[in-house]
Motif scaffolding. Structure first.
Motif, PDB file in Angstrom:
ATOM      1  N   TYR A 285      34.136   9.300  23.403  1.00 17.50           N
ATOM      2  CA  TYR A 285      33.117   8.255  23.478  1.00 17.50           C
ATOM      3  C   TYR A 285      33.455   7.135  22.482  1.00 17.50           C
ATOM      4  N   LEU A 286      33.377   5.890  22.946  1.00 17.20           N
ATOM      5  CA  LEU A 286      33.633   4.715  22.095  1.00 17.20           C
ATOM      6  C   LEU A 286      32.311   4.013  21.830  1.00 17.20           C
TER       7      LEU A 286
ATOM      8  N   GLU B  29      31.487   1.443  20.033  1.00 16.57           N
ATOM      9  CA  GLU B  29      31.475  -0.027  20.071  1.00 16.57           C
ATOM     10  C   GLU B  29      31.368  -0.566  21.498  1.00 16.57           C
ATOM     11  N   TYR B  30      31.856   0.259  22.463  1.00 14.49           N
ATOM     12  CA  TYR B  30      31.765  -0.170  23.866  1.00 14.49           C
ATOM     13  C   TYR B  30      30.686   0.589  24.628  1.00 14.49           C
ATOM     14  N   ARG B  31      30.084   1.557  23.924  1.00 15.71           N
ATOM     15  CA  ARG B  31      29.027   2.386  24.514  1.00 15.71           C
ATOM     16  C   ARG B  31      29.479   2.983  25.854  1.00 15.71           C
ATOM     17  N   THR B  32      30.660   3.556  25.816  1.00 13.68           N
ATOM     18  CA  THR B  32      31.203   4.152  27.034  1.00 13.68           C
ATOM     19  C   THR B  32      32.128   5.316  26.693  1.00 13.68           C
TER      20      THR B  32
ATOM     21  N   VAL C  78      35.756   7.076  27.606  1.00 13.67           N
ATOM     22  CA  VAL C  78      37.050   6.862  28.246  1.00 13.67           C
ATOM     23  C   VAL C  78      37.585   8.233  28.656  1.00 13.67           C
TER      24      VAL C  78
END
Length: 405
Positions: free
Chosen positions: A209-210, A212-215, A217
């Motif tokens: 989970y990233l 800063e991108y709220r997603t 990968v």
């Protein structure tokens, strides 16, 4: 007081004393009197039975009567059921009146084994009077060839009742457990976009989970094969129909019918003694399967496995379940070579010493050890555990072998 030695069964649920109210001295004597039996006297307890207790004692004495030495008699009895069907039918009605269902089944089984009443089960009136269970079905199947036409329809009705009760108890859980195992075994690591299982994919990749991108990968995609409705696994049930395996034959037939009802499993059912009979075309009705068996006779496991091996077309997707006590009358070394060859080809091989609630039967320990050395441990399996065993075999993970094995 639990199981009693004098009569062999409990005094009945209705006579139990609760923990909240300690039993009186008189009640203890009464219960001991029921345990000890002993005819019409007080049998040293000072307690004389009357009414319902006397009737209960009479029903017990008819089956577990004592010899002159005061021991439970194994042959001649001072009281007994005799060979009269009407008197036996009355006795069957009495024990259902005085004892709970579980005790009735034990007493029926003892009456068949101890008093040689199996032949009376060839009479329709007797079959209508008994309380049906798995053990009774096994007895009826062993008598199948000697059964007169006037009795066969009644016998089929008794067997069908037991089979339907078992299906109702076992089918839902079996289908649910195996459907989940089939879905998991069909997952692919490179699914097409519309085949991706997003819930499982996200769960498996949460560590990526990233914030800063709220997603998330995803590094690994999880999905299902496209042919989700096609046959995914093939199951071969290979069942020893020697007399000692009666309960296992009943349960295996029911499970065979349940598996056959699942479109994603291709099921084959084979029974054997010294001959091999393929009953796959009768799997839509387990009663037909059971009446297609012939309990008793010798055992040729090697011959049965040779037949099953010849039916395998997709070894990596096949589970072979051998249900046998492993007393081999055929060629032992060839039997073991066949098991080794099937496993080497990718077949999941499961060896069950029994499929019943009775625990491990007598079995050939040398053959069991030889199978274990090949990576196929042999163990007794209860009907409740069987779905888990099959799920593990389908997913190619270690089998849930009971700790007692």
């Amino acid at each position: 007081m639990g199981a009693v030695e004098g009569h062999g069964v409990s005094a009945g649920e209705g006579d139990a004393v609760t923990d909240a109210a300690p039993e009186s001295a008189q009640e203890r004597l009464r219960r001991w009197r029921l345990v000890l039996g002993g005819g019409e006297g007080a049998d040293g307890t000072g307690c004389t039975l009357s009414g319902r207790d006397a009737a209960m004692d009479g029903a017990l004495t008819a089956l577990y009567g004592k010899d002159d030495g005061g021991r439970p008699s194994g042959g001649n009895r001072s009281a007994g059921l005799g060979a009269s069907a009407p008197s036996v039918a009355r006795w069957l009605g009495d024990i259902r009146t005085y004892f709970p269902s579980s005790v009735v089944q034990v007493m029926q089984r003892d009456a068949i084994d101890r008093l040689g009443l199996a032949t009376l089960l060839l009479e329709p009136e007797m079959l209508e009077a008994v309380q049906a269970d798995v053990h009774l079905v096994g007895t009826l199947l062993s008598l199948n060839k000697a059964m007169p036409e006037t009795t066969k329809e009644t016998a089929r009705a008794v067997v069908r009742k037991v089979v339907e009760d078992l299906e109702q108890r076992l089918a839902t859980r079996t289908r649910a457990t195996l459907t989940g195992a089939l879905d998991r075994s069909a997952r692919v690591s490179r699914p097409r976009h519309h085949d991706i299982d997003w819930n499982r994919t996200i769960a498996a990749n949460l560590k990526h989970y990233l914030p800063e991108y709220r997603t998330v990968v995803p590094e690994r995609l999880i999905g299902h094969g496209r042919a989700s409705q096609s046959v995914k696994k093939e199951v071969v049930l290979c069942i020893d129909q020697s007399g000692s395996m009666a309960a296992s034959v009943v349960y295996a037939s029911v499970f065979g019918a349940v598996l056959a009802s699942m479109r994603s499993i291709s099921t084959r059912l084979v029974v054997f003694d010294t001959a091999v009979v393929d009953l796959t075309d009768q799997l839509d009705d387990p009663v037909d399967v059971l009446f297609g068996t012939q309990l008793g006779g010798g055992t040729d496991i090697n011959r049965a496995l040779a037949y099953c091996q010849a039916q395998i077309t997709r070894p990596a997707d096949t589970v072979v379940v051998l249900i046998s006590d492993l007393y081999e009358g055929g060629i032992r070394d060839e039997m073991l070579k066949r098991v080794a060859a099937m496993k080497a080809s990718g077949v999941q091989f499961v060896a069950l010493l029994a499929l019943s609630d009775e625990g491990a039967p007598a079995y050939d320990r040398e053959h069991a050890a030889a199978l274990a050395a090949l990576g196929a441990p042999a163990f007794a399996c209860t009907p409740d555990l069987f779905p888990e065993v099959m799920a593990a075999a389908i997913e190619k993970r270690p089998l849930p072998v009971p700790a007692t094995v």
